[in-house]
Write an enzyme that holds these catalytic residues in place. Structure first.
Site, PDB file in Angstrom:
ATOM      1  N   ASP A 118       3.341  -4.792  -2.380  1.00 34.68           N
ATOM      2  CA  ASP A 118       1.932  -4.592  -2.068  1.00 34.68           C
ATOM      3  C   ASP A 118       1.121  -5.227  -3.204  1.00 34.68           C
ATOM      4  O   ASP A 118       1.678  -5.573  -4.259  1.00 34.68           O
ATOM      5  CB  ASP A 118       1.655  -3.088  -1.947  1.00 34.68           C
ATOM      6  CG  ASP A 118       0.213  -2.787  -1.604  1.00 34.68           C
ATOM      7  OD1 ASP A 118      -0.415  -3.592  -0.895  1.00 34.68           O
ATOM      8  OD2 ASP A 118      -0.299  -1.734  -2.058  1.00 34.68           O
ATOM      9  N   ASP A 120      -2.903  -4.437  -4.221  1.00 34.69           N
ATOM     10  CA  ASP A 120      -3.793  -3.503  -4.905  1.00 34.69           C
ATOM     11  C   ASP A 120      -3.069  -2.204  -5.256  1.00 34.69           C
ATOM     12  O   ASP A 120      -2.459  -1.563  -4.407  1.00 34.69           O
ATOM     13  CB  ASP A 120      -5.002  -3.183  -4.020  1.00 34.69           C
ATOM     14  CG  ASP A 120      -5.892  -4.391  -3.814  1.00 34.69           C
ATOM     15  OD1 ASP A 120      -6.752  -4.644  -4.654  1.00 34.69           O
ATOM     16  OD2 ASP A 120      -5.704  -5.096  -2.798  1.00 34.69           O
ATOM     17  N   ASP A 308       1.857   1.347  -3.028  1.00 30.50           N
ATOM     18  CA  ASP A 308       1.195   2.567  -3.484  1.00 30.50           C
ATOM     19  C   ASP A 308       0.361   3.257  -2.417  1.00 30.50           C
ATOM     20  O   ASP A 308      -0.142   4.357  -2.638  1.00 30.50           O
ATOM     21  CB  ASP A 308       0.256   2.224  -4.657  1.00 30.50           C
ATOM     22  CG  ASP A 308      -1.005   1.519  -4.180  1.00 30.50           C
ATOM     23  OD1 ASP A 308      -0.877   0.493  -3.466  1.00 30.50           O
ATOM     24  OD2 ASP A 308      -2.110   1.981  -4.505  1.00 30.50           O
TER      25      ASP A 308
END
Length: 372
Positions: A118, A120, A308
């Protein structure tokens, strides 16, 4: 019986597998959409009805939307309580991927490792202004080293063009818009990357219309920001006063009433508007693995996915369903997840990537000595 190819922590393995059945998403605001496989670009072997319309259900009440917004922005309890809860979470369910690296390395031994990342909150810090979410030079170097030794992809809710400009590594695969815009690597930054799959291409006109409507509707809410990520829209409320969350949710829902082809989902401090098709980061991971020649029955492959966000859970679930793979959640607080391991922040992600490359180099060096 647990499949031995699923990478699970040794400690309390059963506790680390929260059941996915019966866990309903917080958002259920969807409209009907007729989607044809002909809207895809490329991926000829993957066009067998992988994209299906989401069935129509009753729109959810605004109160549920606001509840979901609060769930992504929990009130922080006392530091001691947070630390105790997190320690118990990592000890019993989701141990650190760094502290358990030898176990991870043992699972990867003799297998082709494929790395999915991922952006961000994983490669870059979460910041108030999404246009300023830059990754560090050190992180870029770590990701470059990973791509040199493993097939690697960035899987993000961001627009592909934007995340490519942030990362600046043409040798990666990129799956933007939550996997709805997948592009292959190129030999240099000037060369256009090859489009592999765009399952929501026919939704572009309605997404652009909804974007203009959302921009107009939400301009009265201080701190609200609407981001056009090509095949999805992101309404950021990180800088919005909590007292204005309810009016903001009403504004977003009012716009969506005019666009039944779109659905509402949730991320970290963001409301996501997407096409109503059965497609997510998990589907993108499946497609990329197939594109790399790693079909479901390949037992010599270890997909590693690090993320996240709530949207990364779809990828974690795919790895469990495949019966192989390693999901790593980036989080400083305990939460329900289908990941097996955890890391606290992008700094730990970078350390894990560095150790992964070092492990690969040691393996390669040992293999060369044996051949000699």
């Amino acid at each position: 019986m647990t499949n031995q190819d699923v990478v699970m922590p040794d400690i309390a393995a059963a506790a680390a597998m929260p059941g996915s059945s019966g866990r309903a998403p917080l958002f259920a605001c969807r409209g009907a959409a007729a989607v044809s496989a002909s809207s895809m670009l490329g991926g000829a072997a993957y066009q067998a009805a992988v994209v299906a319309p989401v069935p129509t259900i009753r729109p959810c009440a605004t109160s549920w939307v606001v509840e979901a917004m609060r769930a992504s922005s929990p009130t922080r309890p006392a530091a001691a309580a947070v630390d105790a809860e997190y320690d118990a979470w990592t000890q019993r369910k989701h141990p650190s991927a760094l502290g358990s690296f030898e176990q991870v390395a043992a699972a990867a031994s003799g297998k082709r490792v494929v790395v999915f990342l991922d952006y961000d909150g994983t490669l870059s810090p979460i910041v108030a202004d999404p246009d300023m979410a830059f990754m560090s030079d050190e992180m870029r170097a770590a990701v470059r080293d990973v791509a040199e030794h493993f097939p690697a992809a960035i899987v993000t809710g961001r627009c592909v063009d934007k995340v490519q400009s942030f990362v600046g590594l043409p040798e990666l695969y990129y799956a933007g818009s939550h996997g709805m815009d997948i592009k292959g690597p190129s030999s240099n930054e000037e060369e256009d990357t090859k489009i592999l799959l765009q399952p929501a291409r026919e939704f572009l006109p309605v997404i652009n219309k909804a974007y203009k409507a959302l921009m107009e509707k939400t301009k009265s809410t201080p701190g609200a920001r609407v981001e056009n990520n090509k095949f999805c829209l992101s309404v950021h409320f990180r800088c919005v006063d909590e007292k204005r969350w309810n009016p903001l949710a009403e504004q977003v829902k009012a716009v969506l009433r005019d666009y039944p082809e779109l659905k509402l989902t949730q991320g970290r401090k963001v409301l996501e508007i997407r096409p109503s098709i059965m497609w997510d980061k998990g589907k993108a991971v499946e497609f990329l693995l197939k594109s790399l020649g790693f079909d479901d029955d390949r037992r010599d492959v270890l997909p590693v996915y690090i993320g996240d966000d709530r949207t990364d859970e779809d990828a974690f679930k795919v790895l469990r369903k495949r019966g192989q793979g390693l999901g790593i959640l980036v989080s400083k607080c305990a939460k329900e997840t289908d990941a097996s391991y955890s890391l606290q922040d992008p700094a730990e992600v970078m350390e894990f990537l560095v150790r992964l490359v070092q492990w690969k180099l040691r393996r390669s060096s040992s293999a060369m000595r044996l051949r000699v």
